[in-house]
Design a protein around this motif. Structure first.
Motif, PDB file in Angstrom:
ATOM      1  N   PRO A   1       0.808  -1.271   0.040  1.00 12.49           N
ATOM      2  CA  PRO A   1      -0.130   0.053   0.006  1.00 12.49           C
ATOM      3  C   PRO A   1       0.931   1.117   0.037  1.00 12.49           C
ATOM      4  O   PRO A   1       2.096   1.217   0.539  1.00 12.49           O
ATOM      5  CB  PRO A   1      -0.684   0.054   1.252  1.00 12.49           C
ATOM      6  CG  PRO A   1      -0.825  -1.557   1.639  1.00 12.49           C
ATOM      7  CD  PRO A   1       0.694  -2.162   1.282  1.00 12.49           C
TER       8      PRO A   1
ATOM      9  N   ALA B   1       2.193   4.619   1.185  1.00 15.05           N
ATOM     10  CA  ALA B   1       2.095   5.356   2.384  1.00 15.05           C
ATOM     11  C   ALA B   1       1.676   7.002   2.464  1.00 15.05           C
ATOM     12  O   ALA B   1       1.366   7.278   3.596  1.00 15.05           O
ATOM     13  CB  ALA B   1       3.790   5.382   2.795  1.00 15.05           C
TER      14      ALA B   1
ATOM     15  N   ASP C   1      -0.987   7.428   0.884  1.00 16.95           N
ATOM     16  CA  ASP C   1      -2.629   7.505   0.514  1.00 16.95           C
ATOM     17  C   ASP C   1      -3.326   7.799   2.105  1.00 16.95           C
ATOM     18  O   ASP C   1      -3.044   7.069   2.999  1.00 16.95           O
ATOM     19  CB  ASP C   1      -3.047   5.952   0.412  1.00 16.95           C
ATOM     20  CG  ASP C   1      -4.184   5.763  -0.020  1.00 16.95           C
ATOM     21  OD1 ASP C   1      -5.241   6.870   0.302  1.00 16.95           O
ATOM     22  OD2 ASP C   1      -4.688   4.657  -0.600  1.00 16.95           O
TER      23      ASP C   1
ATOM     24  N   TYR D   1      -4.749   5.202   3.978  1.00 16.15           N
ATOM     25  CA  TYR D   1      -3.922   4.137   4.852  1.00 16.15           C
ATOM     26  C   TYR D   1      -4.072   4.260   6.298  1.00 16.15           C
ATOM     27  O   TYR D   1      -3.614   5.154   7.010  1.00 16.15           O
ATOM     28  CB  TYR D   1      -2.315   4.087   4.677  1.00 16.15           C
ATOM     29  CG  TYR D   1      -1.472   3.180   4.975  1.00 16.15           C
ATOM     30  CD1 TYR D   1      -1.377   1.821   4.464  1.00 16.15           C
ATOM     31  CD2 TYR D   1      -0.854   3.403   6.246  1.00 16.15           C
ATOM     32  CE1 TYR D   1      -0.945   0.812   4.859  1.00 16.15           C
ATOM     33  CE2 TYR D   1       0.029   2.176   6.719  1.00 16.15           C
ATOM     34  CZ  TYR D   1       0.062   1.052   5.942  1.00 16.15           C
ATOM     35  OH  TYR D   1       0.812   0.113   6.600  1.00 16.15           O
TER      36      TYR D   1
ATOM     37  N   MET E   1      -4.460  -0.847   9.151  1.00 16.44           N
ATOM     38  CA  MET E   1      -3.703  -1.354   7.995  1.00 16.44           C
ATOM     39  C   MET E   1      -2.176  -1.452   8.432  1.00 16.44           C
ATOM     40  O   MET E   1      -1.513  -2.517   8.197  1.00 16.44           O
ATOM     41  CB  MET E   1      -3.745  -0.637   6.714  1.00 16.44           C
ATOM     42  CG  MET E   1      -5.232  -0.674   6.170  1.00 16.44           C
ATOM     43  SD  MET E   1      -5.441   0.478   4.669  1.00 16.44           S
ATOM     44  CE  MET E   1      -4.256  -0.078   3.423  1.00 16.44           C
TER      45      MET E   1
ATOM     46  N   LEU F   1       5.240  -1.347   2.689  1.00 13.16           N
ATOM     47  CA  LEU F   1       4.497   0.118   2.584  1.00 13.16           C
ATOM     48  C   LEU F   1       5.326   0.749   1.559  1.00 13.16           C
ATOM     49  O   LEU F   1       6.698   1.120   1.826  1.00 13.16           O
ATOM     50  CB  LEU F   1       4.726   0.699   3.842  1.00 13.16           C
ATOM     51  CG  LEU F   1       3.892   2.205   4.302  1.00 13.16           C
ATOM     52  CD1 LEU F   1       2.533   2.057   4.056  1.00 13.16           C
ATOM     53  CD2 LEU F   1       4.205   2.549   5.566  1.00 13.16           C
TER      54      LEU F   1
ATOM     55  N   HIS G   1       1.366   5.490  13.414  1.00 11.97           N
ATOM     56  CA  HIS G   1       0.537   5.976  12.320  1.00 11.97           C
ATOM     57  C   HIS G   1       0.316   7.396  12.293  1.00 11.97           C
ATOM     58  O   HIS G   1       0.406   7.895  11.160  1.00 11.97           O
ATOM     59  CB  HIS G   1      -0.868   5.090  12.820  1.00 11.97           C
ATOM     60  CG  HIS G   1      -1.735   5.556  11.391  1.00 11.97           C
ATOM     61  ND1 HIS G   1      -2.996   6.276  11.720  1.00 11.97           N
ATOM     62  CD2 HIS G   1      -2.000   5.020  10.296  1.00 11.97           C
ATOM     63  CE1 HIS G   1      -3.408   6.555  10.594  1.00 11.97           C
ATOM     64  NE2 HIS G   1      -2.787   5.835   9.725  1.00 11.97           N
TER      65      HIS G   1
ATOM     66  N   HIS H   1       1.508   9.494   8.938  1.00 10.24           N
ATOM     67  CA  HIS H   1       0.583  10.356   8.182  1.00 10.24           C
ATOM     68  C   HIS H   1       0.981  11.741   8.211  1.00 10.24           C
ATOM     69  O   HIS H   1       0.996  12.403   7.006  1.00 10.24           O
ATOM     70  CB  HIS H   1      -0.766  10.075   8.580  1.00 10.24           C
ATOM     71  CG  HIS H   1      -1.913  11.047   8.150  1.00 10.24           C
ATOM     72  ND1 HIS H   1      -2.377  12.493   8.605  1.00 10.24           N
ATOM     73  CD2 HIS H   1      -2.929  10.835   7.214  1.00 10.24           C
ATOM     74  CE1 HIS H   1      -3.222  12.907   7.846  1.00 10.24           C
ATOM     75  NE2 HIS H   1      -3.403  11.984   6.809  1.00 10.24           N
TER      76      HIS H   1
END
Length: 274
Positions: A135, A137, A139, A142, A146, A168, A203, A207
């Protein structure tokens, strides 16, 4: 090394500059960079650019169904010169050149060893490195869940795991340092040792760090992207400098031979040690 924020900015720039324009000439200056020997760059000649997308740290140019995949590796990057502009010496050797009806796209590599990879394919996923990406990173979708699943109780150090593209996509050496500093987690901590709070903090740091970087890189000229990235780093590349938020001093991460940095005073293992 260009990572997701820089490649995203480059993708947006090229989508705007190249969209609808036609390739007139191509020149492969370093043959080892082309990984699809049966499909030369000359396939691009006469085709219009109909799209530009990012896949992790990779760039894909869609030319009416034929795709040019560019993997920048450790030291690759791009240059752009509008038609009529004076040629400017690149600080890095040029690997390939794509001449369009409105300018010239150059692909460069500043490393001691060639790291740029070029593929002429029918779809982005035909590039092996893109096909196995995890996936993205960057996005916004996310989620923490996840990330928790990706960590999966693995006995792998966090810095290495964040750079694992199959887990990732888009994070490299620099942003892994910045994310772990923001999360106040040791780069040598194992994923299996993280608490629920640690995962939440990681997380949020992931982000916030990447979102801020994507916004900051947007609109920065291609030639200035590397300098902008370096200037934005809080710990990466700053060994010996004071911690920006604490009383400690930034140090090289053990075992990285100076390639990664952290603050031992701020970033601790889950048991509270450094």
């Amino acid at each position: 090394m260009p990572e997701a924020p820089e490649v995203e900015a480059l993708t947006l720039f090229l989508r705007e500059r190249l969209g609808g324009h036609t390739v007139r000439e191509v020149d492969l200056l370093e043959g080892r960079a082309l990984k699809t020997r049966a499909r030369p760059l000359t396939e691009l000649i006469g085709r219009r650019v109909t799209g530009a997308t990012r896949h992790g740290k990779h760039l894909d140019l869609d030319l009416e169904g034929v795709h040019l995949g560019i993997g920048f590796g450790r030291a690759g990057w791009a240059t752009w010169r509008d038609t009529g502009e004076a040629d400017v010496d690149s600080p890095a050797p040029e690997i390939a050149r794509v001449v369009l009806d409105n300018g010239i796209l150059g692909i460069t590599d500043a490393g001691e060893w060639l790291s740029v990879q070029l593929h002429v394919v029918d779809a982005p996923q035909d590039v092996p490195a893109v096909a196995k990406l995890g996936p993205d990173a960057v996005d916004p979708g996310y989620s923490r869940e996840m990330l928790a699943e990706a960590l999966g109780g693995r006995r792998k150090q966090l810095k290495a795991l964040l750079q694992e593209q199959e887990t990732l996509a888009g994070i490299g050496n620099a942003y892994s340092d910045e994310i772990l500093y923001a999360a106040r987690l040791s780069p040598t901590a194992h994923a299996s040792s993280l608490s629920e709070d640690d995962v939440t903090r990681l997380h949020l740091a992931l982000h916030d760090t990447l979102t801020a970087a994507v916004i900051a890189r947007r609109g920065v000229p291609i030639a200035e992207q590397k300098a902008a990235k370096v200037a934005s780093m809080r710990v990466h590349g700053r060994a010996g400098e004071p911690c920006p938020e604490g009383d400690g001093v930034i140090e090289d991460i053990p075992g990285t031979k100076g390639a990664g940095q952290w603050c031992p005073s701020c970033q601790v293992l889950p048991d509270g040690t450094t």
